[in-house]
Design an enzyme around this catalytic site. Structure first.
Site, PDB file in Angstrom:
ATOM      1  N   GLY A  17       8.688 -22.920  14.039  1.00  0.00           N
ATOM      2  CA  GLY A  17      10.032 -23.487  14.049  1.00  0.00           C
ATOM      3  C   GLY A  17      10.680 -23.525  12.688  1.00  0.00           C
ATOM      4  CG  HIS A  22      15.294  -4.912   0.831  1.00  0.00           C
ATOM      5  ND1 HIS A  22      14.329  -4.012   1.233  1.00  0.00           N
ATOM      6  CD2 HIS A  22      15.157  -6.016   1.624  1.00  0.00           C
ATOM      7  CE1 HIS A  22      13.638  -4.531   2.234  1.00  0.00           C
ATOM      8  NE2 HIS A  22      14.107  -5.747   2.483  1.00  0.00           N
ATOM      9  CG  HIS A  30      -2.295  -0.202  -7.440  1.00  0.00           C
ATOM     10  ND1 HIS A  30      -3.090  -0.796  -6.493  1.00  0.00           N
ATOM     11  CD2 HIS A  30      -1.281   0.396  -6.768  1.00  0.00           C
ATOM     12  CE1 HIS A  30      -2.595  -0.562  -5.296  1.00  0.00           C
ATOM     13  NE2 HIS A  30      -1.497   0.164  -5.425  1.00  0.00           N
ATOM     14  CG  HIS A  56       4.008   1.199  15.720  1.00  0.00           C
ATOM     15  ND1 HIS A  56       3.783   0.155  14.857  1.00  0.00           N
ATOM     16  CD2 HIS A  56       5.308   1.576  15.524  1.00  0.00           C
ATOM     17  CE1 HIS A  56       4.892  -0.100  14.179  1.00  0.00           C
ATOM     18  NE2 HIS A  56       5.825   0.750  14.559  1.00  0.00           N
ATOM     19  CG  HIS A  59       5.796  -8.936   0.471  1.00  0.00           C
ATOM     20  ND1 HIS A  59       4.414  -8.937   0.572  1.00  0.00           N
ATOM     21  CD2 HIS A  59       6.227 -10.061   1.088  1.00  0.00           C
ATOM     22  CE1 HIS A  59       4.031 -10.021   1.230  1.00  0.00           C
ATOM     23  NE2 HIS A  59       5.112 -10.718   1.546  1.00  0.00           N
TER      24      HIS A  59
END
Length: 301
Positions: A258, A96, A145, A175, A106
């Protein structure tokens, strides 16, 4: 060929070291290193920078974990593997930048094996890299790209196109009905062509990351910005948080297995904002991001 997980682990640790060295040279500040153990088996090495000269937060993490039952995130698409033992390792990176004209990015490359006594292990690779700009530049999108295409060029004429389309589908906020950024390449459950081919493809993706990203931020790092640009960056970072906490398989796998929470959630930006029903001004640079960049495009056309 029987998968050689030790060979994969050696590569991933070397990749982490090479990427951190390149990022430290670019930023000018060192990454903090934490080695951690997982109570259920395995552990990892977390490399994090906060409040660097360029990066507001960034992490380049290695993990190698194993256990007696695959987490649900790993068996959602392969329910026949539920209940098997597992070994999983990978390098996961999120950066970031502070400057809103420099994109968030990422990378993830990973290897998993599902095991059952008396049977051969079921193994696969996954990974990819993608770019999330706040203010888009077509030159940057084409460059990113093009490097993604080059990384996959020797693995099939249609490989880049397939993995680009997969990336567009995966990094999509259902969403919100919008993509997270301009994509890149993404693949999962890869075992076609055997271990050597799949491992070579994954190495190529990892090795092409720095050439894909650093030239972009070199071009943009000194662009001046003010409160308006910073405010929009924090608003758009909210979409990044929503995706990582709701949809990202890597985040879900880490939490379900975990893993070390601090390492898993280092992907979240340090400053972020949400607003109710905000819309960009017509004709503004912020609207241009939505109109020209947060759409499905062939960037190499």
């Amino acid at each position: 060929m029987t998968p050689d997980s030790a060979q994969v682990k050696d590569y991933l640790l070397d990749l982490q070291s090479r990427i951190v060295a390149a990022l430290e040279a670019f930023d000018g500040q060192p990454f903090r290193m934490d080695q951690w153990d997982r109570p259920g088996g395995g552990g990892g090495v977390t490399r994090v920078i906060e409040e660097g000269d360029f990066f507001e937060r960034g992490g380049v993490n290695f993990s190698h974990v194993f256990g007696e039952g695959l987490p649900p995130a790993a068996t959602a698409a392969r329910p026949e593997l539920a209940g098997r033992g597992f070994e999983a390792m990978g390098v996961s990176l999120v950066l970031h930048p502070r400057n809103p004209y420099c994109p968030t990015t990422h990378l993830n490359v990973r290897f998993l094996q599902a095991t059952k006594p008396g049977e051969d292990p079921v193994w696969w690779f996954g990974g990819g890299m993608d770019l999330t700009p706040y203010y888009g530049f077509e030159e940057d999108a084409r460059h990113f790209h093009a490097i993604c295409r080059d990384a996959l060029a020797s693995f099939g004429a249609d490989c880049y196109a397939r993995y680009k389309e997969w990336c567009d589908r995966y990094f999509f906020l259902k969403h919100r009905n919008e993509p997270r950024g301009i994509g890149g390449v993404f693949y999962d459950d890869l075992n076609e062509g055997g271990f050597e081919r799949c491992f070579a493809l994954t190495r190529s993706v990892g090795d092409h990351y720095i050439p894909a990203y650093l030239p972009i931020v070199e071009r943009r790092k000194d662009l001046p910005y003010g409160e308006r640009e910073r405010d929009f960056q924090c608003y758009r970072r909210g979409r990044y948080v929503e995706f990582n906490l709701v949809f990202d398989r890597g985040t879900l796998f880490g939490l379900q297995s975990g893993g070390r929470t601090e390492s898993i959630l280092m992907s979240l930006p340090p400053q972020v904002k949400w607003r109710y029903d905000w819309q960009p001004e017509p004709g503004s640079p912020e609207e241009k991001l939505y109109a020209d960049f947060l759409v499905a495009r062939d960037w190499l056309a």
